[in-house]
Motif scaffolding. Structure first.
Motif, PDB file in Angstrom:
ATOM      1  N   LYS A   1       0.825  -1.202   0.000  1.00 39.17           N
ATOM      2  CA  LYS A   1       0.000   0.000   0.000  1.00 39.17           C
ATOM      3  C   LYS A   1       0.864   1.259   0.000  1.00 39.17           C
ATOM      4  CE  LYS A   1      -2.315   1.450   3.643  1.00 39.17           C
ATOM      5  NZ  LYS A   1      -1.987   2.909   3.748  1.00 39.17           N
ATOM      6  N   ASP A   2       1.976   1.206   0.732  1.00 34.90           N
ATOM      7  CA  ASP A   2       2.922   2.320   0.748  1.00 34.90           C
ATOM      8  C   ASP A   2       3.966   2.098  -0.344  1.00 34.90           C
ATOM      9  OD1 ASP A   2       1.988   3.836   3.186  1.00 34.90           O
ATOM     10  OD2 ASP A   2       2.328   1.868   4.072  1.00 34.90           O
ATOM     11  N   ALA A   3       3.519   2.151  -1.593  1.00 33.63           N
ATOM     12  CA  ALA A   3       4.377   1.777  -2.719  1.00 33.63           C
ATOM     13  C   ALA A   3       5.579   2.700  -2.864  1.00 33.63           C
ATOM     14  CB  ALA A   3       3.560   1.768  -4.013  1.00 33.63           C
ATOM     15  N   ALA A   4       5.396   3.999  -2.656  1.00 33.01           N
ATOM     16  CA  ALA A   4       6.518   4.923  -2.770  1.00 33.01           C
ATOM     17  C   ALA A   4       7.538   4.651  -1.663  1.00 33.01           C
ATOM     18  CB  ALA A   4       6.026   6.363  -2.710  1.00 33.01           C
TER      19      ALA A   4
ATOM     20  N   VAL B   1       3.330   5.296 -12.952  1.00 36.05           N
ATOM     21  CA  VAL B   1       4.789   5.398 -12.846  1.00 36.05           C
ATOM     22  C   VAL B   1       5.454   4.022 -12.871  1.00 36.05           C
ATOM     23  CG1 VAL B   1       4.628   7.534 -11.501  1.00 36.05           C
ATOM     24  CG2 VAL B   1       4.759   5.345 -10.306  1.00 36.05           C
ATOM     25  N   ASP B   2       6.765   4.062 -13.066  1.00 38.63           N
ATOM     26  CA  ASP B   2       7.584   2.868 -12.899  1.00 38.63           C
ATOM     27  C   ASP B   2       7.661   2.560 -11.402  1.00 38.63           C
ATOM     28  OD1 ASP B   2      10.353   1.647 -12.194  1.00 38.63           O
ATOM     29  OD2 ASP B   2      10.177   1.279 -14.348  1.00 38.63           O
ATOM     30  N   PRO B   3       7.393   1.324 -10.980  1.00 34.74           N
ATOM     31  CA  PRO B   3       7.350   1.026  -9.545  1.00 34.74           C
ATOM     32  C   PRO B   3       8.692   1.124  -8.830  1.00 34.74           C
ATOM     33  CG  PRO B   3       7.043  -0.976 -10.843  1.00 34.74           C
ATOM     34  CD  PRO B   3       7.001   0.160 -11.798  1.00 34.74           C
ATOM     35  N   GLU B   4       9.799   1.130  -9.567  1.00 33.31           N
ATOM     36  CA  GLU B   4      11.118   1.230  -8.934  1.00 33.31           C
ATOM     37  C   GLU B   4      11.628   2.667  -8.894  1.00 33.31           C
ATOM     38  OE1 GLU B   4      13.896  -1.451 -10.685  1.00 33.31           O
ATOM     39  OE2 GLU B   4      12.684  -3.223 -10.247  1.00 33.31           O
ATOM     40  N   THR B   5      11.466   3.404  -9.992  1.00 31.77           N
ATOM     41  CA  THR B   5      11.987   4.768 -10.054  1.00 31.77           C
ATOM     42  C   THR B   5      10.944   5.812  -9.670  1.00 31.77           C
ATOM     43  OG1 THR B   5      11.352   5.122 -12.371  1.00 31.77           O
ATOM     44  CG2 THR B   5      13.498   4.053 -11.954  1.00 31.77           C
TER      45      THR B   5
ATOM     46  N   PRO C   1       5.632  -3.905 -16.010  1.00 30.44           N
ATOM     47  CA  PRO C   1       4.809  -3.669 -14.817  1.00 30.44           C
ATOM     48  C   PRO C   1       4.768  -2.183 -14.462  1.00 30.44           C
ATOM     49  CG  PRO C   1       6.173  -5.601 -14.498  1.00 30.44           C
ATOM     50  CD  PRO C   1       6.632  -4.979 -15.791  1.00 30.44           C
ATOM     51  N   THR C   2       3.567  -1.688 -14.199  1.00 33.90           N
ATOM     52  CA  THR C   2       3.349  -0.260 -13.995  1.00 33.90           C
ATOM     53  C   THR C   2       2.590  -0.038 -12.700  1.00 33.90           C
ATOM     54  OG1 THR C   2       3.239   0.046 -16.397  1.00 33.90           O
ATOM     55  CG2 THR C   2       2.366   1.822 -15.020  1.00 33.90           C
TER      56      THR C   2
ATOM     57  N   ILE D   1      -0.604  -2.596  -9.149  1.00 36.21           N
ATOM     58  CA  ILE D   1       0.433  -2.872 -10.141  1.00 36.21           C
ATOM     59  C   ILE D   1      -0.242  -3.510 -11.352  1.00 36.21           C
ATOM     60  CG2 ILE D   1       2.514  -4.183 -10.683  1.00 36.21           C
ATOM     61  CD1 ILE D   1       3.148  -2.081  -8.693  1.00 36.21           C
ATOM     62  N   LEU D   2      -0.085  -2.883 -12.496  1.00 32.83           N
ATOM     63  CA  LEU D   2      -0.648  -3.421 -13.737  1.00 32.83           C
ATOM     64  C   LEU D   2       0.392  -4.282 -14.433  1.00 32.83           C
ATOM     65  CD1 LEU D   2      -2.572  -0.409 -15.304  1.00 32.83           C
ATOM     66  CD2 LEU D   2      -3.344  -2.070 -13.597  1.00 32.83           C
ATOM     67  N   ALA D   3      -0.031  -5.435 -14.878  1.00 28.94           N
ATOM     68  CA  ALA D   3       0.851  -6.293 -15.662  1.00 28.94           C
ATOM     69  C   ALA D   3       1.077  -5.660 -17.034  1.00 28.94           C
ATOM     70  CB  ALA D   3       0.226  -7.681 -15.820  1.00 28.94           C
ATOM     71  N   PRO D   4       2.179  -6.000 -17.707  1.00 27.64           N
ATOM     72  CA  PRO D   4       2.414  -5.458 -19.054  1.00 27.64           C
ATOM     73  C   PRO D   4       1.241  -5.740 -19.974  1.00 27.64           C
ATOM     74  CG  PRO D   4       4.361  -6.611 -18.257  1.00 27.64           C
ATOM     75  CD  PRO D   4       3.262  -6.898 -17.273  1.00 27.64           C
ATOM     76  N   VAL D   5       0.890  -4.761 -20.807  1.00 27.28           N
ATOM     77  CA  VAL D   5      -0.266  -4.924 -21.678  1.00 27.28           C
ATOM     78  C   VAL D   5      -0.086  -6.076 -22.647  1.00 27.28           C
ATOM     79  CG1 VAL D   5      -1.014  -2.524 -21.526  1.00 27.28           C
ATOM     80  CG2 VAL D   5       0.659  -3.185 -23.255  1.00 27.28           C
TER      81      VAL D   5
END
Length: 293
Positions: A149-152, A242-246, A256-257, A275-279
């Motif tokens: 939930k606290d992804a950032a 956003v990118d989940p890492e950067t 993954p987005t 988190i969305l899987a790649p389209v």
């Protein structure tokens, strides 16, 4: 469960665990324990020999205008819940124990700390990085468990561990939700019935955006913004793809987005994400939104 209120006592207990050859899982919290926290404890239990938790409402991560004094502190209830899950060690220091007079050292993860929640809460992630660094030095766990939930925060702490060479695995665990979809949060108790009903817009918008046809990052973001605007009692903080890492804006949906959203319901700020899987790999069924552990 042993309760340690001093750094020396927690360090002694952690050292004994390491000497015995056991692995130590760590769940840092600010208290007001709910099922989301307990899911982290269970994950730690499944992966480690011994589990330690901490309860510390960290003043460094609250701005002067935020809810530090109002933040819930049901300590005895929290102790009972953690004890019921078999936590062996609880570190519960005072602010004076963690930040003695004259302390002037801070830890900051540059760049990441200014994105998402860091953009709307300047200095927040400096406070998070500082306290987590101290906790890692004190507890010296094998692995530490945090909620998605606290992804950032998760992105910031992964960078912290990487950059500072902490020999600790950071384990991100799925969001735990109420039966109606609201992401569990210690701040949910502040919501009035009408504010709580409005807050469901966040999880519903994330569900709907995940199955939006012909999706692009811009289209997803516009959809989220409009969904929040249509709920009269909500006030948008951010809606980002956003990118989940950067945590930088996603240019496409081919990897993954992270779809992240924050909004105020009344006086309570809430966050949620998916988190969305790649389209290119999306199947016909509805995507996972982390409704379970």
């Amino acid at each position: 469960m042993q309760i340690h209120t001093t750094i020396a006592a927690m360090q002694k207990a952690s050292a004994a665990t390491r000497r015995s050859g056991q692995t130590l899982g760590f769940v840092p919290t600010m208290g007001a324990i709910h099922q989301g926290h307990l899911s982290l404890v269970r994950a730690a239990r499944a992966q480690c020999d011994v589990v330690a938790a901490s309860i510390f409402v960290n003043p460094l991560q609250f701005a002067p205008t935020e809810d530090l004094d109002r933040y819930p502190r049901p300590f005895e209830q929290d102790v009972a819940l953690l004890r019921s899950e078999g936590v062996e060690h609880l570190f519960a220091p005072t602010p004076q124990e963690m930040y003695p007079a004259g302390a002037t050292t801070f830890v900051e993860v540059a760049g990441l700390s200014e994105r998402l929640d860091g953009a709307s809460r300047p200095g927040h992630f400096r406070g998070v990085a500082t306290v987590v660094s101290k906790l890692f030095h004190i507890v010296q766990p094998t692995a530490a468990f945090f909620g998605q939930k606290d992804a950032a925060q998760l992105a910031v702490l992964r960078a912290l561990v990487r950059d500072q060479n902490f020999p600790i695995r950071i384990i991100g665990c799925p969001i735990v939700r109420e039966p109606d979809g609201l992401a569990m949060s210690s701040r949910n108790r502040f919501l009035s019935p009408s504010e709580r009903a409005a807050a469901l817009t966040l999880s519903r918008a994330l569900h709907d955006v995940a199955v939006l046809p012909n999706a692009t990052p811009d289209r997803l973001r516009t959809f989220l913004i409009e969904a929040i605007r249509q709920a009269p009692s909500l006030r948008l903080d951010y809606a980002e793809i956003v990118d989940p890492e950067t945590l930088l804006p996603a240019q496409d949906l081919n990897r993954p987005t992270l779809v992240a959203i924050a909004a105020w319901s009344g006086a309570t700020r809430l966050i949620d994400n998916a988190i969305l899987a790649p389209v290119t790999n999306v199947a016909a069924e509805e995507p996972e939104l982390c409704h379970h552990v």
